[in-house]
Write an enzyme that holds these catalytic residues in place. Structure first.
Site, mmCIF file in Angstrom:
data_model
loop_
_atom_site.group_PDB
_atom_site.id
_atom_site.type_symbol
_atom_site.label_atom_id
_atom_site.label_comp_id
_atom_site.label_asym_id
_atom_site.label_seq_id
_atom_site.Cartn_x
_atom_site.Cartn_y
_atom_site.Cartn_z
ATOM 1 N N ASP A 228 0.829 -1.205 0.000
ATOM 2 C CA ASP A 228 0.000 0.000 0.000
ATOM 3 C C ASP A 228 0.871 1.267 0.000
ATOM 4 O OD1 ASP A 228 -2.797 0.997 0.395
ATOM 5 O OD2 ASP A 228 -1.914 1.900 2.176
ATOM 6 N N GLU A 288 1.818 -0.478 -5.014
ATOM 7 C CA GLU A 288 0.865 0.577 -5.356
ATOM 8 C C GLU A 288 1.648 1.876 -5.251
ATOM 9 O OE1 GLU A 288 -3.095 2.939 -3.909
ATOM 10 O OE2 GLU A 288 -1.484 2.441 -2.556
HETATM 11 C C1 NOJ Z 1 -4.388 2.998 -0.883
HETATM 12 C C2 NOJ Z 1 -5.527 2.078 -0.647
HETATM 13 O O1 NOJ Z 1 -5.826 1.403 -1.835
HETATM 14 C C3 NOJ Z 1 -6.672 2.917 -0.150
HETATM 15 O O2 NOJ Z 1 -7.857 2.189 -0.083
HETATM 16 C C4 NOJ Z 1 -6.301 3.491 1.182
HETATM 17 O O3 NOJ Z 1 -7.319 4.366 1.608
HETATM 18 C C5 NOJ Z 1 -4.988 4.253 1.108
HETATM 19 N N1 NOJ Z 1 -3.987 3.564 0.372
HETATM 20 C C6 NOJ Z 1 -4.437 4.522 2.488
HETATM 21 O O4 NOJ Z 1 -3.990 3.321 3.065
#
Ligand code: NOJ
Length: 587
Positions: A228, A288
């Site tokens: 993440d 990500e």
């Molecule tokens: C990316 C995640 O996909 C999202 O759902 C989340 O709110 C943020 N990161 C913070 O962790």
């Protein structure tokens, strides 16, 4: 040679072991199904989906034909951000089950040759994490506080936040704590919600905590990790925090922003890579990372995480030119990093693609005050779709049939591409974004922290419909976000019995994909150009997408494997994809 220029036709009925479940590079061409656990299936009837719910649907997943599941967080959490606020990285939220349930789920999935990927959230914990509570209790200057990012406030008595930085979800990126003696105290940084304090990655305990977490799940049989906000961990805030207007632009002044995409972040992933490689096969990871395209390859490098999401297809409108550009760019990036490409049409953060593609974009853009732009200057469809939600989701700007037709065509095209494809739960049912959610039913912090500016992401997180006529459409308990009536037509059981359904298209496509040879490259076919995207895989399989509004004459000689709409004899209808295969000699 056939009309389409394919002269090499391998036997299509063998699936090479390279890239299969047992090989170390299973991930390169994998179809990964994203499960948002709280909204997938509820086995214990409490209204929240759970891990036993996943186990109960293991056969559904196997029959769908995916290679892996990625589970969004299922860890103990107060759900301030749908579970991306983690209280304990090495446990299961009791409402979602137990570690035993987790082991049983992994066993069930592995038994069906489905790999398991879990989410790691290393930029921030929750404010209920034991270490954060200890940090607040221990006071300024303590070792405990050093694990997070605490600063004194500005102003006479520290009453102003250390800087004016805004959090991604809106509102200030700093929150003040009350010190153990009851006095108003220091401020801690949170790029996201105030319940999500950022870790201090200069602290060795934090490194150890995440290495322990990675090994904990890898030891339990987890095959890979989704990381993440992978581009935010390393920070250099400096002594004097600058105002937000003086912050560098992370998409232009590379590596200079105090927290986005700093070069040092890769030292962390090199450390993780060593831990991943302790396992046989090595554990995989996918980043990500919302960074400039030129900077993505480093996240995907084999010395780092190994793969990174490409989000281009979340952003671009449905045109042949956009898809061609995204395909070219992503294959180039994969070549540069040594990873394989990733294709993502939907996830738990964006408006579902059948809705995005059904929008009357021209009229919508006319109604918007500002044109939403991607970093490369095109229209950002994902932002435009969020603006449409804010306008109250006007139905006159949405053509649902067209949106689903295009969504099916896009998915079939993506599934024919080299690389791994990520499918968000419910895409296979052709679900649209749910817009029928009252404000008092919403859960997403981006809605609450941005009043009137963001409707939030709840519309793509509504519990799935499994059975057309059952209570809560067979979700298993009272759905925690409202399921609209139109879900009936998308319920899994209804779709299974309809040969033309979206679910059956996915099943046919994924079954056929298993017969394709693993490939990292493609060629453009002779029909490619204008409104047509025509690709030829090295094994001779072809995918043709007609993005235009007139039917397209198909080349002779190909056997139709699957199409996203019924063909009109030899004509490919508008907004449709077909896969063709060529007969081997003597068949
Ligand atoms: C990316 C995640 O996909 C999202 O759902 C989340 O709110 C943020 N990161 C913070 O962790």
């Amino acid at each position: 040679m056939t009309q389409t220029g394919v002269d090499h036709v391998p036997n299509p009925n063998t699936r090479p072991e390279a890239g299969g479940f047992d090989s170390a590079d299973w991930w390169r061409q994998a179809v990964v199904y994203q499960i948002y656990p709280r909204s997938f299936h509820d086995a214990d009837g409490d209204g929240l989906g759970d891990l036993r719910g996943v186990t109960e649907k293991a056969d559904y997943l196997k029959d769908l034909g995916i290679d892996a599941v990625w589970l969004s967080p299922f860890y103990p959490s107060q759900l301030a951000d749908g579970g991306y606020d983690v209280d304990d990285y090495r446990d299961v939220d009791p409402r979602l089950g137990s570690l035993d349930d987790f082991d049983a789920m992994v066993h069930a999935l592995h038994g069906r040759r489905i790999k398991v990927v879990v989410d790691i959230v290393p930029n921030h914990s929750s404010n209920l994490h034991r270490w954060f509570r200890e940090a607040v209790a221990a006071g300024p200057g303590s070792l405990e506080r050093d694990r997070y990012i605490f600063r004194d406030g500005r102003g006479e008595s520290g009453e102003l936040p250390p800087s004016d930085w805004q959090s991604v979800f809106g509102g200030p990126a700093w929150t003040r704590v009350t010190e153990p003696d009851g006095a108003p105290g220091q401020w801690y940084m949170h790029i996201f919600a105030s319940e999500q304090p950022d870790w201090n990655w200069d602290n060795p305990d934090v490194h150890q905590e995440f290495l322990d977490t990675i090994r904990f799940w890898a030891d339990r049989g987890v095959d890979g990790f989704r990381i993440d906000v992978a581009h935010a961990l390393a920070k250099d805030l400096g002594e004097e925090l600058v105002d937000s207007h003086a912050l560098p632009n992370e998409f232009e002044e590379f590596g200079t922003h105090p927290f986005w995409d700093r070069d040092e972040v890769h030292d962390i992933y090199a450390e993780w890579r060593r831990a991943f490689n302790e396992y046989d096969p090595p554990r995989t990871a996918v980043a990500e990372a919302w960074v400039h395209p030129d900077r993505l390859a480093r996240y995907a490098s084999p010395d780092g995480l190994g793969q990174a999401f490409s989000f281009d297809l979340l952003e671009v409108p449905f045109t042949a030119e956009n898809f061609r550009r995204a395909i070219t760019k992503n294959l180039d990036e994969a070549r540069r990093s040594g990873a394989s490409s990733t294709w993502v049409l939907s996830n738990h953060d964006v408006v579902r693609h059948p809705t995005r593609y059904g929008l009357d974009l021209d009229t919508l853009l006319e109604r918007l005050e500002e044109r939403p732009l991607t970093p490369s200057g095109g229209t950002d469809l994902s932002v435009a779709a969020k603006q449409w939600l804010l306008l109250g989701s006007p139905e006159d700007l949405l053509d649902r049939d067209r949106g689903l037709r295009r969504a099916r065509a896009a998915e079939l095209l993506v599934l024919a591409l080299p690389g791994s494809a990520y499918i968000y739960q419910g895409s296979e049912l052709g679900l649209y974004e749910v817009v029928e959610i009252d404000d008092d039913q919403r859960q997403d912090p981006s809605f609450f922290r941005n009043p009137g500016k963001d409707q939030g992401r709840d519309g793509c997180r509504v519990p799935l419909p499994w059975e057309r006529t059952a209570q809560d459409f067979g979700f298993g308990g009272p759905a925690h976000l409202p399921q609209p009536e139109w879900f009936a037509g998308h319920a899994a059981d209804a779709e299974l019995s309809d040969p033309g359904s979206t679910l059956n298209m996915y099943r046919s496509a994924l079954a056929a994909r298993r017969e394709m040879q693993a490939a990292e490259e493609l060629e453009w076919g002779p029909l490619n150009g204008g409104d047509v995207v025509h690709i030829v895989r090295p094994d001779g399989w072809e995918s043709i997408t007609n993005f235009g509004s007139d039917p397209l004459e198909l080349p002779e000689g190909g056997v139709v494997v699957v199409s996203s709409q019924p063909l009109q004899s030899s004509l490919l209808p508008p907004e449709t994809t077909v896969w063709l295969r060529h007969r081997t000699g003597g068949r």
